[in-house]
Design a protein around this motif. Structure first.
Motif, PDB file in Angstrom:
ATOM      1  N   TRP A  85      32.340  36.649  49.793  1.00  0.00           N
ATOM      2  CA  TRP A  85      30.947  37.070  49.287  1.00  0.00           C
ATOM      3  C   TRP A  85      30.750  38.371  49.017  1.00  0.00           C
ATOM      4  CZ3 TRP A  85      29.657  32.439  47.239  1.00  0.00           C
ATOM      5  CH2 TRP A  85      30.062  31.465  47.885  1.00  0.00           C
ATOM      6  N   GLU A  86      31.730  39.120  49.889  1.00  0.00           N
ATOM      7  CA  GLU A  86      31.684  40.629  49.639  1.00  0.00           C
ATOM      8  C   GLU A  86      32.322  41.012  48.444  1.00  0.00           C
ATOM      9  OE1 GLU A  86      33.862  42.121  52.970  1.00  0.00           O
ATOM     10  OE2 GLU A  86      32.220  41.388  54.468  1.00  0.00           O
ATOM     11  N   ALA A  87      33.461  40.337  48.162  1.00  0.00           N
ATOM     12  CA  ALA A  87      34.117  40.620  46.812  1.00  0.00           C
ATOM     13  C   ALA A  87      33.303  40.180  45.380  1.00  0.00           C
ATOM     14  CB  ALA A  87      35.467  39.911  46.772  1.00  0.00           C
ATOM     15  N   SER A  88      32.636  39.117  45.624  1.00  0.00           N
ATOM     16  CA  SER A  88      31.698  38.554  44.489  1.00  0.00           C
ATOM     17  C   SER A  88      30.619  39.294  44.458  1.00  0.00           C
ATOM     18  CB  SER A  88      31.621  37.276  44.867  1.00  0.00           C
ATOM     19  OG  SER A  88      30.523  36.743  45.977  1.00  0.00           O
ATOM     20  N   HIS A 276      25.375  40.688  35.054  1.00  0.00           N
ATOM     21  CA  HIS A 276      26.073  42.042  34.665  1.00  0.00           C
ATOM     22  C   HIS A 276      27.298  41.416  34.300  1.00  0.00           C
ATOM     23  CE1 HIS A 276      26.604  41.088  38.749  1.00  0.00           C
ATOM     24  NE2 HIS A 276      28.028  41.628  38.688  1.00  0.00           N
ATOM     25  N   TYR A 277      28.010  40.398  34.759  1.00  0.00           N
ATOM     26  CA  TYR A 277      29.347  39.930  34.453  1.00  0.00           C
ATOM     27  C   TYR A 277      29.300  39.144  33.265  1.00  0.00           C
ATOM     28  CZ  TYR A 277      27.001  35.838  36.620  1.00  0.00           C
ATOM     29  OH  TYR A 277      26.445  34.808  37.206  1.00  0.00           O
ATOM     30  N   ALA A 278      28.132  38.636  32.251  1.00  0.00           N
ATOM     31  CA  ALA A 278      28.236  37.875  31.348  1.00  0.00           C
ATOM     32  C   ALA A 278      28.212  38.547  30.161  1.00  0.00           C
ATOM     33  CB  ALA A 278      26.836  36.903  31.605  1.00  0.00           C
ATOM     34  N   ARG A 279      29.095  37.816  29.308  1.00  0.00           N
ATOM     35  CA  ARG A 279      29.212  38.137  27.979  1.00  0.00           C
ATOM     36  C   ARG A 279      28.377  37.339  26.975  1.00  0.00           C
ATOM     37  NH1 ARG A 279      34.898  38.786  24.298  1.00  0.00           N
ATOM     38  NH2 ARG A 279      33.993  38.485  22.223  1.00  0.00           N
ATOM     39  N   ASP A 303      36.285  37.821  32.801  1.00  0.00           N
ATOM     40  CA  ASP A 303      37.272  37.640  33.709  1.00  0.00           C
ATOM     41  C   ASP A 303      36.774  38.386  34.838  1.00  0.00           C
ATOM     42  OD1 ASP A 303      37.306  40.359  33.153  1.00  0.00           O
ATOM     43  OD2 ASP A 303      39.433  40.283  32.714  1.00  0.00           O
ATOM     44  N   TYR A 304      35.693  38.665  35.174  1.00  0.00           N
ATOM     45  CA  TYR A 304      34.759  39.273  36.260  1.00  0.00           C
ATOM     46  C   TYR A 304      35.181  38.823  37.566  1.00  0.00           C
ATOM     47  CZ  TYR A 304      31.286  40.891  39.317  1.00  0.00           C
ATOM     48  OH  TYR A 304      30.632  41.587  40.309  1.00  0.00           O
ATOM     49  N   PRO A 338      42.440  35.052  32.815  1.00  0.00           N
ATOM     50  CA  PRO A 338      41.747  34.244  31.856  1.00  0.00           C
ATOM     51  C   PRO A 338      40.241  34.723  31.971  1.00  0.00           C
ATOM     52  CG  PRO A 338      42.839  32.691  33.154  1.00  0.00           C
ATOM     53  CD  PRO A 338      43.095  34.235  33.941  1.00  0.00           C
ATOM     54  N   TYR A 339      39.478  34.500  30.687  1.00  0.00           N
ATOM     55  CA  TYR A 339      38.052  34.213  30.835  1.00  0.00           C
ATOM     56  C   TYR A 339      37.645  33.027  31.216  1.00  0.00           C
ATOM     57  CZ  TYR A 339      37.134  38.866  28.460  1.00  0.00           C
ATOM     58  OH  TYR A 339      36.866  40.179  28.212  1.00  0.00           O
ATOM     59  N   VAL A 340      36.213  32.910  31.657  1.00  0.00           N
ATOM     60  CA  VAL A 340      35.857  31.671  32.263  1.00  0.00           C
ATOM     61  C   VAL A 340      34.505  31.533  31.742  1.00  0.00           C
ATOM     62  CG1 VAL A 340      34.969  30.675  34.489  1.00  0.00           C
ATOM     63  CG2 VAL A 340      36.653  32.236  34.536  1.00  0.00           C
ATOM     64  N   ILE A 341      34.288  30.179  31.076  1.00  0.00           N
ATOM     65  CA  ILE A 341      33.277  29.624  30.659  1.00  0.00           C
ATOM     66  C   ILE A 341      32.554  28.622  31.740  1.00  0.00           C
ATOM     67  CG2 ILE A 341      32.002  28.169  28.918  1.00  0.00           C
ATOM     68  CD1 ILE A 341      33.167  31.032  28.033  1.00  0.00           C
ATOM     69  N   GLU A 342      31.442  28.924  32.279  1.00  0.00           N
ATOM     70  CA  GLU A 342      30.870  28.090  33.277  1.00  0.00           C
ATOM     71  C   GLU A 342      29.711  27.281  33.115  1.00  0.00           C
ATOM     72  OE1 GLU A 342      29.674  29.618  37.737  1.00  0.00           O
ATOM     73  OE2 GLU A 342      28.257  30.010  36.322  1.00  0.00           O
TER      74      GLU A 342
END
Length: 480
Positions: A85-88, A276-279, A303-304, A338-342
């Protein structure tokens, strides 16, 4: 007036209030710890609610995992290393702006408060008096409308606890606020053990916890909830295509399970509301009784997350593609993130949505002296698939035959329910309110020719069928 009608009432109530009443009356959802006055934001799912929510989650798992070759499942621990949770960014940035009203003592989120132009004059009530003041914040108290507010302060939404017998900063852990991060930190574990090739997805369902400042709208926003999330890992240049695919696929999933298309919409996030991480990001929104609100989000997280966990852990989380050209050498073979679609859905929100969308009232008519309340749930979501009803309670033969039929349904994994109490009309009414799509009645004719009456919930049509065909008929109707 019948007892059933007294319970339902004839007054016009807001839809949400009607559904909350139905949930309590029929055993879908109860207030947690009710005998002690209840606990705010905590709910218990009764016999019907547990089945409905389980069915929603099973349908999601079936469509996202079992019916695809490119998505696999994961069931990760709720408590993870705090370093995750610190890294995320959750430890430092997962917070809401908390404000207290100095007049009525209400506590609320600044970003959810009623908006007003800065410097405008507002009118509000206090102790029976009408007062006027200038709004200097751009918002007012949602309870009293006042502008005498505390300073905004960040409130972290994660629940803290301690792992081990001694409480200390070194033993601090968190209840997960989302299921997503476990799929990122297990990316290579899953990919390598299952020999998966990009693009592929990892899906997970489970409980998450957020210490929400504002809880509202029944089970829509609560501190403990269940999520249905999938992280779809793809090549960066393919991410926009997959975002388009998944937003449409997830929208249609709700429609296939009976949600009214006109009550759903896809809304693209504006640039100023993107994480902030979303394209890019889309919300599947539903027209709740209080207006359009989020049901599910589908985001391009780039890839955030993999990059953040790679940096914080010092472990490589790159995927090796032997065929992808290396930009440095021009030869095949390259490691890349990789990029990620969530697609991230709430099981509890989806459960509430299906309840609201299925709720239907029918007024009295010539054919039916009393109106009825019916939950028009899709048969695959319905908690009880079929109710088996002996016409006469005191007839031992009818009772025995009814229980035999119930057991035949159970053998085929169909959730059947036996009910012999009250007149047949009242039993039908109970099952209509529970959302049961089919009722089978065993009567005197059954003894003569081995046939039963099957009644369909939505149109109340009845037909005679052979006892030996009952299971197959219900299974076929469930697939229609």
């Amino acid at each position: 007036m019948s007892d059933e009608k007294k319970k339902r009432g004839t007054e016009e109530l807001p839809l949400l209030q009607k559904v909350v009443s139905l949930c309590k009356r029929r055993g879908f959802v109860f207030q947690s710890s009710e005998i002690y006055g209840g606990l705010k934001s905590a709910y218990d799912y009764g016999p019907l609610g547990a089945e409905l929510k389980r069915n929603v989650m099973q349908e999601w798992w079936r469509s996202m995992v079992h019916e695809r070759e490119d998505v696999v499942g994961l069931d990760a621990s709720i408590i993870m290393s705090p370093k995750v949770w610190e890294a995320s960014g959750h430890v430092s940035g997962f917070s809401d702006p908390l404000v207290d009203c100095k007049l009525c003592k209400a506590r609320f989120r600044a970003d959810k408060a009623p908006q007003v132009p800065k410097g405008s004059e507002v009118t509000y009530r206090r102790e029976g008096k009408t007062l006027k003041a200038v709004a200097d914040r751009g918002y007012v108290c949602p309870e009293c409308g006042g502008v005498e507010l505390s300073e905004e302060r960040a409130f972290n939404l994660m629940f803290k606890t301690n792992l081990g017998p001694i409480e200390s900063p070194d033993s601090t852990v968190y209840l997960r606020p989302e299921t997503a991060q476990a799929m990122f930190v297990n990316f290579l574990n899953v990919q390598q053990t299952y020999r998966l090739k990009v693009p592929f997805g990892i899906a997970q369902q489970g409980k998450s916890f957020r210490n929400e400042i504002t809880v509202e709208h029944f089970i829509f926003r609560s501190c403990e909830f269940e999520q249905m999330e999938m992280e779809f890992f793809c090549e960066p240049e393919e991410s926009d295509k997959w975002l388009e695919y998944w937003k449409n696929e997830r929208f249609e999933w709700y429609v296939r399970l009976g949600a009214k298309r006109e009550n759903l919409r896809l809304r693209a996030h504006e640039k100023d509301e993107l994480a902030h991480y979303a394209r890019g990001c889309y919300d599947v929104e539903y027209l709740y009784p209080w207006g359009w609100d989020e049901l599910e989000g589908i985001a391009n997280r780039t890839d955030y997350d993999l990059r953040k966990h790679q940096e914080a852990s010092g472990k490589k989380l790159t995927y090796f593609d032997p065929n992808r050209p290396n930009p440095e050498t021009g030869k095949p073979g390259v490691h890349f993130l990789p990029y990620v679609i969530e697609p991230a859905a709430g099981a509890t929100r989806a459960t509430l949505m299906f309840l609201l969308d299925a709720y239907h009232e029918e007024p009295p008519s010539e054919a039916r002296a009393e109106g009825r309340v019916v939950l028009r749930l899709h048969p695959r979501l319905a908690p009880i698939k079929v109710a088996v009803l002996p016409l006469v309670k005191k007839d031992e033969w009818l009772q025995g035959k009814s229980r035999e039929i119930v057991k035949e349904f159970w053998k085929s994994s169909v959730n059947a329910f036996y009910d012999e109490k009250d007149a047949i009309g009242r039993r039908y009414a109970r099952q209509d309110e529970a959302g049961t799509p089919f009722c089978i009645t065993i009567d005197g004719e059954t003894r003569e020719n081995d046939t039963v009456t099957i009644r369909t919930r939505d149109d109340m049509r009845q037909e005679r069928i052979k006892v030996e065909e009952a299971v197959d008929v219900v299974l076929r109707k469930m697939r229609e």
